[in-house]
Design a protein around this motif. Structure first.
Motif, mmCIF file in Angstrom:
data_model
loop_
_atom_site.group_PDB
_atom_site.id
_atom_site.type_symbol
_atom_site.label_atom_id
_atom_site.label_comp_id
_atom_site.label_asym_id
_atom_site.label_seq_id
_atom_site.Cartn_x
_atom_site.Cartn_y
_atom_site.Cartn_z
ATOM 1 N N MET A 1 -1.880 16.094 -8.047
ATOM 2 C CA MET A 1 -1.787 14.694 -7.623
ATOM 3 C C MET A 1 -3.023 14.231 -6.862
ATOM 4 S SD MET A 1 2.179 14.984 -6.326
ATOM 5 C CE MET A 1 2.586 13.244 -6.310
ATOM 6 N N VAL A 2 -4.029 15.074 -6.731
ATOM 7 C CA VAL A 2 -5.231 14.697 -5.988
ATOM 8 C C VAL A 2 -5.892 13.491 -6.649
ATOM 9 C CG1 VAL A 2 -7.571 15.420 -5.352
ATOM 10 C CG2 VAL A 2 -5.635 16.998 -5.054
ATOM 11 N N GLY A 3 -6.251 12.509 -5.848
ATOM 12 C CA GLY A 3 -6.909 11.304 -6.355
ATOM 13 C C GLY A 3 -6.481 10.077 -5.592
ATOM 14 N N ASP A 4 -7.107 8.963 -5.923
ATOM 15 C CA ASP A 4 -6.870 7.728 -5.183
ATOM 16 C C ASP A 4 -5.462 7.181 -5.386
ATOM 17 O OD1 ASP A 4 -9.444 7.808 -4.206
ATOM 18 O OD2 ASP A 4 -10.251 6.422 -5.703
ATOM 19 N N TYR A 5 -4.865 7.390 -6.559
ATOM 20 C CA TYR A 5 -3.555 6.806 -6.831
ATOM 21 C C TYR A 5 -2.520 7.271 -5.817
ATOM 22 C CZ TYR A 5 0.804 5.579 -9.179
ATOM 23 O OH TYR A 5 2.048 5.070 -9.463
ATOM 24 N N TYR A 6 -2.519 8.577 -5.525
ATOM 25 C CA TYR A 6 -1.559 9.118 -4.561
ATOM 26 C C TYR A 6 -2.138 9.205 -3.146
ATOM 27 C CZ TYR A 6 1.372 10.511 -8.515
ATOM 28 O OH TYR A 6 2.161 10.518 -9.635
ATOM 29 N N GLY A 7 -3.401 8.913 -2.982
ATOM 30 C CA GLY A 7 -4.005 8.993 -1.656
ATOM 31 C C GLY A 7 -4.164 10.423 -1.159
ATOM 32 N N ILE A 8 -4.541 11.341 -2.056
ATOM 33 C CA ILE A 8 -4.666 12.753 -1.706
ATOM 34 C C ILE A 8 -6.096 13.213 -1.964
ATOM 35 C CG2 ILE A 8 -3.834 15.102 -2.171
ATOM 36 C CD1 ILE A 8 -1.210 13.833 -3.151
ATOM 37 N N ARG A 9 -6.684 13.938 -1.015
ATOM 38 C CA ARG A 9 -8.046 14.452 -1.181
ATOM 39 C C ARG A 9 -8.199 15.769 -0.429
ATOM 40 N NH1 ARG A 9 -11.957 11.147 3.027
ATOM 41 N NH2 ARG A 9 -10.396 10.744 4.630
ATOM 42 N N TRP A 10 -9.200 16.543 -0.854
ATOM 43 C CA TRP A 10 -9.553 17.784 -0.178
ATOM 44 C C TRP A 10 -10.564 17.492 0.923
ATOM 45 C CZ3 TRP A 10 -7.510 22.580 -0.852
ATOM 46 C CH2 TRP A 10 -6.766 22.808 -2.001
ATOM 47 N N SER B 1 0.800 6.226 3.736
ATOM 48 C CA SER B 1 1.034 4.848 3.304
ATOM 49 C C SER B 1 0.793 4.673 1.812
ATOM 50 C CB SER B 1 0.141 3.886 4.100
ATOM 51 O OG SER B 1 -1.232 4.197 3.898
ATOM 52 N N ILE B 2 -0.171 5.385 1.260
ATOM 53 C CA ILE B 2 -0.448 5.312 -0.172
ATOM 54 C C ILE B 2 0.512 6.197 -0.952
ATOM 55 C CG2 ILE B 2 -2.174 5.786 -1.954
ATOM 56 C CD1 ILE B 2 -4.334 5.168 0.123
ATOM 57 N N TYR B 3 0.659 7.432 -0.498
ATOM 58 C CA TYR B 3 1.459 8.425 -1.217
ATOM 59 C C TYR B 3 2.925 8.010 -1.331
ATOM 60 C CZ TYR B 3 4.053 12.757 -1.947
ATOM 61 O OH TYR B 3 4.930 13.703 -2.409
ATOM 62 N N LEU B 4 3.544 7.604 -0.234
ATOM 63 C CA LEU B 4 4.972 7.279 -0.260
ATOM 64 C C LEU B 4 5.264 6.051 -1.107
ATOM 65 C CD1 LEU B 4 5.757 8.003 3.485
ATOM 66 C CD2 LEU B 4 6.432 9.408 1.529
ATOM 67 N N GLU B 5 4.391 5.049 -1.059
ATOM 68 C CA GLU B 5 4.589 3.869 -1.904
ATOM 69 C C GLU B 5 4.464 4.237 -3.374
ATOM 70 O OE1 GLU B 5 5.663 0.968 -1.309
ATOM 71 O OE2 GLU B 5 5.615 0.929 0.880
ATOM 72 N N ALA B 6 3.512 5.120 -3.705
ATOM 73 C CA ALA B 6 3.359 5.553 -5.098
ATOM 74 C C ALA B 6 4.593 6.327 -5.558
ATOM 75 C CB ALA B 6 2.107 6.412 -5.242
ATOM 76 N N MET B 7 5.115 7.186 -4.689
ATOM 77 C CA MET B 7 6.299 7.959 -5.049
ATOM 78 C C MET B 7 7.508 7.052 -5.275
ATOM 79 S SD MET B 7 5.898 11.336 -5.172
ATOM 80 C CE MET B 7 7.398 12.106 -4.551
ATOM 81 N N LEU B 8 7.701 6.085 -4.384
ATOM 82 C CA LEU B 8 8.834 5.170 -4.517
ATOM 83 C C LEU B 8 8.695 4.332 -5.788
ATOM 84 C CD1 LEU B 8 11.423 4.131 -3.219
ATOM 85 C CD2 LEU B 8 10.034 2.517 -1.881
ATOM 86 N N ARG B 9 7.472 3.913 -6.072
ATOM 87 C CA ARG B 9 7.216 3.132 -7.287
ATOM 88 C C ARG B 9 7.551 3.958 -8.537
ATOM 89 N NH1 ARG B 9 2.692 1.500 -5.785
ATOM 90 N NH2 ARG B 9 1.373 3.146 -6.619
ATOM 91 N N GLU B 10 7.128 5.205 -8.571
ATOM 92 C CA GLU B 10 7.393 6.042 -9.731
ATOM 93 C C GLU B 10 8.888 6.343 -9.880
ATOM 94 O OE1 GLU B 10 4.954 9.505 -9.898
ATOM 95 O OE2 GLU B 10 3.246 8.337 -10.626
#
Length: 370
Positions: free
Chosen positions: A181-190, A246-255
């Motif tokens: 899930m790494v990337g801007d859509y989920y708001g995840i980065r290393w 804020s990005i990750y949870l909204e993406a999860m709820l949307r999906e």
């Protein structure tokens, strides 16, 4: 015991004080990675937030019980590791729910744990309804720092070998899932992390080459004085994923909704209301709410506090220096932590703690070589 010592001992941090650093500048020359210092000042504070971690000394609960013909699968009590372990404990809970062969299930809670559980059930073809008192951005998960690291999940003195095996299974599953899930859509980065101290950093804990999760912490090694810019003689680095809630949870709820899930905003006040739900299988992801709903006397809050500064896009690393201190950079601001007050239900910010945390970080970043 403070956050710094947890990294060496696996014990839960419960202290809330930040001691004076009295740091000394590192020896020149500095030849390592160039890191931008954080600009710490009271004028850059944009907010201070608090949240309550649902902690159990013996660790999180994933188990099944039958009550009045309903199957209840529990998945709660993650302490400071809710976001980190959410996919992993969701996997454990789903493995217990699926053998019922029910095609309709309910999930209680819409934080990181509830959403991951609901999505995994959907991936197995289950029709899922989420019942939640709050939705993102009003969940406890929205207040979390979001670092992938299983911090403050249990107490060494209370955890059993069976739980530790379950803990490691959950950590490994979640680690693999987040990588996808790494990337801007989920708001995840290393990002690189830097643990630092005036004394040699102890071995035997999670941040150690002999740790059972060492292979989940790439780039784990001690740095020579010339390899880092920090005003400490001992620095250990490792890389981890950072999840912006804020990005990750909204993406999860949307999906979840795109996949056909139903969300009902509804607070459960007692067990009777839970048992009256129409679904035959109910997965309990209520966090601290499980204390009252299911009479879990071991469950207790651990209050955490974060002070957030204006964003600095050039800061692309995290620090874990001394005591409870930590700095996590996010798009919405620089997070300065923190506190870990076990048994404290008060959500009002502690301004004295805020002042100590800001002052200690300011001293550290003033001492960085650039």
């Amino acid at each position: 015991m403070d956050r710094r010592h947890f990294l060496s001992t696996l014990a839960l941090t419960s202290a809330c004080s930040v001691r004076r650093t009295n740091i000394q500048p590192p020896a020149a020359p500095y030849s390592g990675r160039r890191l931008a210092p954080v600009n710490v000042s009271n004028e850059r504070i944009i907010r201070t937030v608090t949240g309550l971690r649902p902690f159990r000394p013996s660790g999180f609960v994933v188990r099944t019980e039958s009550i009045e013909g309903k199957t209840i699968v529990h998945n709660y009590g993650h302490g400071g590791g809710g976001i980190t372990l959410s996919w992993g404990t969701a996997h454990l809970a789903v493995e217990q729910a699926l053998p019922t062969n029910a095609r309709r299930m309910a999930v209680l809670g819409a934080g990181a744990v509830g959403l991951a559980t609901a999505r995994l059930l959907q991936e197995h073809g289950v029709e899922v309804t989420i019942y939640a008192k709050d939705l993102p951005p009003a969940t406890t998960s929205n207040i979390a720092g979001g670092q992938w690291f299983p911090f403050g999940v249990f107490s060494n003195a209370s955890a059993t070998p069976a739980f530790l095996a379950q803990f490691l299974e959950a950590a490994r599953f979640a680690y693999r899932r987040y990588q996808l899930m790494v990337g801007d859509y989920y708001g995840i980065r290393w990002m690189p992390n830097y643990v630092m101290d005036r004394e040699p950093i102890g071995d035997g804990g999670l941040v150690d080459k002999r740790s059972p999760i060492a292979d989940l912490l790439p780039e784990l090694r001690d740095l020579a004085r010339e390899e880092h810019p920090f005003p400490f003689p001992y620095v250990r680095q490792f890389d981890s994923m950072f999840i912006q809630p804020s990005i990750y949870l909204e993406a999860m709820l949307r999906e979840f909704r795109i996949a056909g899930g139903t969300v009902l905003v509804r607070e459960m006040h007692d067990l009777r209301e839970v048992l009256d739900l129409p679904q035959p299988v109910i997965v309990n992801c209520t966090g601290l709410g499980a204390k009252a709903l299911f009479n879990d006397a071991e469950l207790t809050p651990v209050k955490g506090q974060l002070t957030i500064l204006l964003p600095q896009p050039e800061v692309e690393y995290a620090t874990l220096p001394l005591g409870d201190l930590y700095m996590f950079p996010r798009r919405d601001g620089i997070l300065l932590g923190g506190t870990h007050e076990r048994g404290n239900w008060d959500l009002e910010p502690n301004r004295e703690a805020e002042a100590r945390i800001v002052a200690a970080h300011a001293e550290i970043f003033r001492g960085m070589r650039v």
